[in-house]
Structures are given as C-alpha cells and as structure tokens.
Design a protein around this motif. Structure first.
Motif, PDB file in Angstrom:
ATOM      1  N   UNK A  13       5.255  10.298  66.442  1.00 43.08           N
ATOM      2  CA  UNK A  13       4.503  10.667  65.238  1.00 43.08           C
ATOM      3  C   UNK A  13       4.951  12.031  64.719  1.00 43.08           C
ATOM      4  N   UNK A  14       5.113  12.982  65.615  1.00 42.69           N
ATOM      5  CA  UNK A  14       5.558  14.313  65.219  1.00 42.69           C
ATOM      6  C   UNK A  14       6.970  14.262  64.647  1.00 42.69           C
ATOM      7  N   UNK A  15       7.843  13.487  65.266  1.00 38.91           N
ATOM      8  CA  UNK A  15       9.204  13.340  64.769  1.00 38.91           C
ATOM      9  C   UNK A  15       9.193  12.746  63.363  1.00 38.91           C
ATOM     10  N   UNK A  16       8.354  11.757  63.121  1.00 38.22           N
ATOM     11  CA  UNK A  16       8.262  11.148  61.796  1.00 38.22           C
ATOM     12  C   UNK A  16       7.813  12.173  60.750  1.00 38.22           C
ATOM     13  N   UNK A  17       6.860  13.022  61.111  1.00 34.37           N
ATOM     14  CA  UNK A  17       6.396  14.050  60.178  1.00 34.37           C
ATOM     15  C   UNK A  17       7.499  15.065  59.883  1.00 34.37           C
ATOM     16  N   UNK A  18       8.225  15.466  60.907  1.00 31.84           N
ATOM     17  CA  UNK A  18       9.309  16.429  60.727  1.00 31.84           C
ATOM     18  C   UNK A  18      10.393  15.828  59.831  1.00 31.84           C
ATOM     19  N   UNK A  19      10.747  14.569  60.090  1.00 31.98           N
ATOM     20  CA  UNK A  19      11.770  13.917  59.274  1.00 31.98           C
ATOM     21  C   UNK A  19      11.322  13.788  57.821  1.00 31.98           C
ATOM     22  N   UNK A  20      10.053  13.508  57.597  1.00 37.09           N
ATOM     23  CA  UNK A  20       9.542  13.411  56.234  1.00 37.09           C
ATOM     24  C   UNK A  20       9.675  14.747  55.509  1.00 37.09           C
ATOM     25  N   UNK A  22      11.835  17.142  56.239  1.00 39.83           N
ATOM     26  CA  UNK A  22      13.254  17.398  56.026  1.00 39.83           C
ATOM     27  C   UNK A  22      13.799  16.574  54.863  1.00 39.83           C
ATOM     28  N   UNK A  23      13.385  15.323  54.758  1.00 38.99           N
ATOM     29  CA  UNK A  23      13.818  14.493  53.632  1.00 38.99           C
ATOM     30  C   UNK A  23      13.339  15.068  52.310  1.00 38.99           C
ATOM     31  N   UNK A  36      15.805  25.217  58.885  1.00 40.00           N
ATOM     32  CA  UNK A  36      16.430  25.315  60.215  1.00 40.00           C
ATOM     33  C   UNK A  36      15.429  25.135  61.362  1.00 40.00           C
ATOM     34  N   UNK A  37      14.205  25.624  61.166  1.00 40.29           N
ATOM     35  CA  UNK A  37      13.169  25.451  62.179  1.00 40.29           C
ATOM     36  C   UNK A  37      12.839  23.974  62.353  1.00 40.29           C
ATOM     37  N   UNK A  38      12.670  23.261  61.246  1.00 37.42           N
ATOM     38  CA  UNK A  38      12.385  21.830  61.317  1.00 37.42           C
ATOM     39  C   UNK A  38      13.544  21.067  61.963  1.00 37.42           C
ATOM     40  N   UNK A  39      14.766  21.466  61.676  1.00 38.98           N
ATOM     41  CA  UNK A  39      15.934  20.821  62.279  1.00 38.98           C
ATOM     42  C   UNK A  39      15.950  21.038  63.792  1.00 38.98           C
ATOM     43  N   UNK A  40      15.580  22.226  64.216  1.00 33.66           N
ATOM     44  CA  UNK A  40      15.506  22.525  65.641  1.00 33.66           C
ATOM     45  C   UNK A  40      14.434  21.684  66.326  1.00 33.66           C
ATOM     46  N   UNK A  41      13.279  21.583  65.684  1.00 31.89           N
ATOM     47  CA  UNK A  41      12.191  20.757  66.234  1.00 31.89           C
ATOM     48  C   UNK A  41      12.633  19.303  66.309  1.00 31.89           C
TER      49      UNK A  41
END
Length: 53
Positions: A13-20, A22-23, A36-41
């Motif tokens: 779920x967290x990965x999906x939120x981060x990808x959203x 970033x998109x 860059x922080x989101x990419x690291x996460x």
C-alpha cells in the motif's frame, strides 16, 4: 535512523502511494526536494518486498 517493520500488505500500500506521487510529479515535470526522497523510499520498499519472497 528509524526502523519500521511493516506487514507485506502495508508495504504494498505504501509503495502504491509513493508511486502515485512520483507519477504525479513526473506528469507535472516537477523536480522538487521531495522527488529524490520518494525515489529513495520506493527503492527501499521494493528491496524489502524482494527480500520477503
């Protein structure tokens, strides 16, 4: 550094939120400090999911 343990579903779920986020940033051609922080996460979450399998 803080260490947090998440269940696999929570990690996904967290990965999906981060990808959203970033998109969205990519669509707006944004290169703020959060990208860059989101990419690291994203990378850390993906790595932890690979280690689980």
């Amino acid at each position: 550094m803080a260490r947090i343990e998440l269940e696999r579903v929570e990690t996904l779920e967290l990965l999906a939120m981060v990808l959203a986020h970033l998109n969205d940033a990519e669509a707006r051609h944004e290169m703020s400090a959060r990208v860059p922080l989101l990419m690291s996460i994203r990378d850390k979450l993906a790595k932890s999911l690979q280690e689980d399998t």
